[in-house]
Design a protein around this motif. Structure first.
Motif, short mmCIF file in Angstrom:
data_model
loop_
_atom_site.label_atom_id
_atom_site.label_comp_id
_atom_site.label_asym_id
_atom_site.label_seq_id
_atom_site.Cartn_x
_atom_site.Cartn_y
_atom_site.Cartn_z
N LYS A 96 0.83 -1.21 0.00
CA LYS A 96 0.00 0.00 0.00
C LYS A 96 0.86 1.26 0.00
CE LYS A 96 -3.98 -2.22 2.13
NZ LYS A 96 -4.91 -2.28 3.28
N PRO A 97 0.38 2.31 -0.65
CA PRO A 97 1.16 3.55 -0.73
C PRO A 97 1.28 4.23 0.63
CG PRO A 97 -1.04 3.89 -1.61
CD PRO A 97 -0.90 2.41 -1.37
N SER A 98 2.37 4.93 0.82
CA SER A 98 2.58 5.67 2.06
C SER A 98 1.96 7.06 1.95
CB SER A 98 4.07 5.77 2.37
OG SER A 98 4.74 6.42 1.32
N PHE A 99 1.78 7.68 3.10
CA PHE A 99 1.17 9.00 3.13
C PHE A 99 1.85 9.88 4.17
CE2 PHE A 99 -0.95 6.81 6.58
CZ PHE A 99 -1.20 7.80 7.53
N ARG A 100 1.64 11.17 4.00
CA ARG A 100 2.03 12.14 5.01
C ARG A 100 0.96 13.22 5.06
NH1 ARG A 100 7.63 15.80 5.80
NH2 ARG A 100 7.33 16.02 8.06
N LEU A 101 0.46 13.52 6.26
CA LEU A 101 -0.57 14.54 6.44
C LEU A 101 0.07 15.90 6.66
CD1 LEU A 101 -3.17 12.80 8.78
CD2 LEU A 101 -3.07 12.78 6.29
N PHE A 102 -0.56 16.92 6.07
CA PHE A 102 -0.13 18.31 6.23
C PHE A 102 -1.30 19.12 6.75
CE2 PHE A 102 2.85 16.40 3.44
CZ PHE A 102 4.03 17.12 3.54
N HIS A 103 -1.08 19.78 7.89
CA HIS A 103 -2.18 20.53 8.47
C HIS A 103 -1.67 21.51 9.52
CE1 HIS A 103 -2.32 17.50 11.89
NE2 HIS A 103 -1.72 16.81 10.95
N HIS A 104 -2.58 22.32 10.04
CA HIS A 104 -2.27 23.35 11.03
C HIS A 104 -3.05 23.03 12.31
CE1 HIS A 104 -1.53 27.22 12.90
NE2 HIS A 104 -0.86 27.64 11.84
N GLU A 105 -2.38 23.14 13.44
CA GLU A 105 -3.06 22.81 14.70
C GLU A 105 -4.21 23.77 15.01
OE1 GLU A 105 -0.81 23.16 18.26
OE2 GLU A 105 -0.01 25.15 17.79
N SER A 117 3.14 5.51 7.11
CA SER A 117 3.11 6.97 7.17
C SER A 117 4.45 7.55 7.54
CB SER A 117 2.06 7.44 8.18
OG SER A 117 2.37 6.98 9.48
N GLU A 118 4.65 8.80 7.15
CA GLU A 118 5.71 9.65 7.65
C GLU A 118 5.08 10.56 8.70
OE1 GLU A 118 8.99 9.76 6.88
OE2 GLU A 118 8.72 7.98 5.63
N PRO A 119 5.85 11.08 9.65
CA PRO A 119 5.27 11.97 10.66
C PRO A 119 4.54 13.15 10.03
CG PRO A 119 7.51 11.36 11.26
CD PRO A 119 7.30 10.84 9.87
N ASP A 120 3.42 13.53 10.63
CA ASP A 120 2.65 14.67 10.12
C ASP A 120 3.52 15.91 10.01
OD1 ASP A 120 0.63 12.86 10.46
OD2 ASP A 120 -0.68 14.20 11.58
N PHE A 121 3.24 16.73 9.02
CA PHE A 121 3.82 18.07 8.95
C PHE A 121 2.79 19.00 9.57
CE2 PHE A 121 4.84 22.17 7.26
CZ PHE A 121 6.22 22.19 7.19
N LEU A 122 3.07 19.49 10.76
CA LEU A 122 2.10 20.25 11.54
C LEU A 122 2.62 21.66 11.80
CD1 LEU A 122 -0.55 20.29 13.20
CD2 LEU A 122 0.79 19.45 15.15
N LEU A 123 1.87 22.65 11.34
CA LEU A 123 2.18 24.04 11.65
C LEU A 123 1.51 24.41 12.97
CD1 LEU A 123 1.77 25.73 8.15
CD2 LEU A 123 3.90 25.09 9.31
N ARG A 124 2.16 25.28 13.74
CA ARG A 124 1.66 25.64 15.06
C ARG A 124 1.56 27.16 15.22
NH1 ARG A 124 1.77 21.19 18.41
NH2 ARG A 124 3.08 19.43 17.73
N GLY A 125 0.77 27.55 16.21
CA GLY A 125 0.70 28.95 16.59
C GLY A 125 -0.51 29.68 16.04
N GLY A 126 -0.78 30.85 16.63
CA GLY A 126 -1.89 31.68 16.20
C GLY A 126 -3.22 31.26 16.79
N LEU A 180 -9.95 30.43 9.54
CA LEU A 180 -10.04 29.96 8.17
C LEU A 180 -8.66 30.01 7.51
CD1 LEU A 180 -11.32 29.28 5.41
CD2 LEU A 180 -11.87 31.71 5.18
N ALA A 181 -7.89 31.06 7.79
CA ALA A 181 -6.59 31.23 7.15
C ALA A 181 -5.68 30.02 7.40
CB ALA A 181 -5.92 32.50 7.65
N ASN A 182 -5.80 29.42 8.57
CA ASN A 182 -4.96 28.26 8.90
C ASN A 182 -5.44 26.98 8.22
OD1 ASN A 182 -3.24 29.77 10.53
ND2 ASN A 182 -4.49 29.45 12.35
N HIS A 183 -6.59 27.04 7.59
CA HIS A 183 -7.11 25.90 6.84
C HIS A 183 -6.56 25.87 5.42
CE1 HIS A 183 -9.97 22.75 5.75
NE2 HIS A 183 -10.43 23.49 4.75
N LEU A 184 -6.09 27.01 4.94
CA LEU A 184 -5.69 27.14 3.55
C LEU A 184 -4.32 26.53 3.30
CD1 LEU A 184 -6.85 30.83 2.97
CD2 LEU A 184 -8.13 28.72 2.53
#
Length: 323
Positions: free
Chosen positions: A254-263, A287-296, A300-304
């Motif tokens: 199965k293919p691997s994945f990595r999630l990208f998102h903002h806390e 999976s690879e560890p999530d790429f997670l942005l933090r702060g603020g 809606l802006a953090n969803h983009l």
């Protein structure tokens, strides 16, 4: 625009009857006013004719071989594929920079456009989104994505190209990325959903009205908690008895994945991304560890789509080529 205008003009309409597809021709002059600025920057537009009507694709690749394969990009709810090749708004500039960087680094990029025909299980119109959940009818977008992979890409791929296929998408496009990558897990090399969650564990309640609609009409809810996905901890549950049955393309690996998102995503709560990762792992997707942005603050802006995602997504995809 980074990259060089391709000399080959894609003059393709895919006519599908059952499993049969035929490639026909279109001319650049037939582009819509929204597509023409992309065409001026070297993008081409095959049209995929499905049973429900024509579906739009824009694509661009390196001048020679696709050294790193191809990326399918699925836009967010209420969005358009053209927002990934030309930007009149600062909110979508990061998306255009992603496409430019991808082509510059050896990926072909295919921008798919959703329909405005999606309805929920009660028949209510949902607006311009992907058919990204499990509903009591045939899916509208999985056949479209399959035709792009199986019929549109192969004749365009130059000799000596890498045949890897990657998926990424934002919000509704991220949910659809997970749905398509699991449904076609034997065709997809890796996938990177952005600001999204578990398409098998949620549902929309849309609003009655006439299709098509440009904006999204309705809201998304987690199947376990019943909470709207904008709420804090909306997808937090110790177990998932209300999960729909998962699609499985029967891939040997199965293919691997990595999630990208903002806390502080105010549209798709962090708990929904956590649930998606947990369920993907449980179904055998590495999976690879999530790429997670933090702060603020939650917004809606953090969803983009963020510029900070561009390099890590491409690096993740490139790292899968030797696996």
């Amino acid at each position: 625009m980074v990259g060089v205008v391709l000399s080959a003009v894609i003059t393709a309409t895919i006519l599908v009857t059952g499993a049969v597809a035929q490639v026909l021709g279109t001319e650049p002059g037939a582009a819509s006013p929204q597509q023409r600025p992309c065409m001026d920057r070297g993008w081409r537009f095959p049209v995929v004719e499905m049973s429900g009507g024509p579906r739009e694709v824009l694509w661009k690749g390196p001048t020679r071989s696709w050294a790193k394969g191809a990326i399918i990009v699925l836009h967010g709810g209420g969005g358009e594929h053209v927002q990934w090749c030309v930007s009149n708004l600062g909110l979508t500039a990061a998306q255009v920079r992603f496409s430019e960087l991808a082509v510059e680094e050896g990926f072909a990029v295919f921008l798919l456009n959703s329909s405005s025909e999606v309805r929920d299980n009660q028949g209510r119109v949902c607006g311009k989104i992907w058919d990204d959940e499990v509903r009591d009818r045939p899916n509208l977008d999985l056949p479209f994505i399959e035709q792009v992979i199986r019929q549109v890409m192969p004749p365009l791929r130059p000799t000596g190209s890498e045949d890897a296929v990657f998926l990424t998408g934002l919000s509704s496009g991220g949910y659809m990325t997970v749905r398509a990558a699991t449904h076609f897990n034997a065709l997809v090399t890796a996938f990177a959903p952005v600001s999204s969650g578990d398409p098998y564990g949620w549902h929309r309640r849309c609003e009655a009205g006439l299709a098509p609609r440009i904006k999204v009409e309705g809201a998304g809810y987690d199947n376990e908690t019943g909470k709207q996905i904008t709420e804090r901890a909306s997808c937090a549950s110790p177990s998932y008895p209300n999960e729909a049955r998962w699609d499985d393309g029967k891939a040997l690996t199965k293919p691997s994945f990595r999630l990208f998102h903002h806390e502080m995503d105010g549209i798709n709560d962090l708990s929904c991304a956590v649930k998606a990762a947990r369920q993907l792992n449980a179904h055998g997707y590495p999976s690879e560890p999530d790429f997670l942005l933090r702060g603020g603050r939650r917004s809606l802006a953090n969803h983009l789509w963020q510029d900070e995602y561009n390099r890590p997504i491409l690096d993740f995809f490139a790292s899968r080529l030797d696996r």
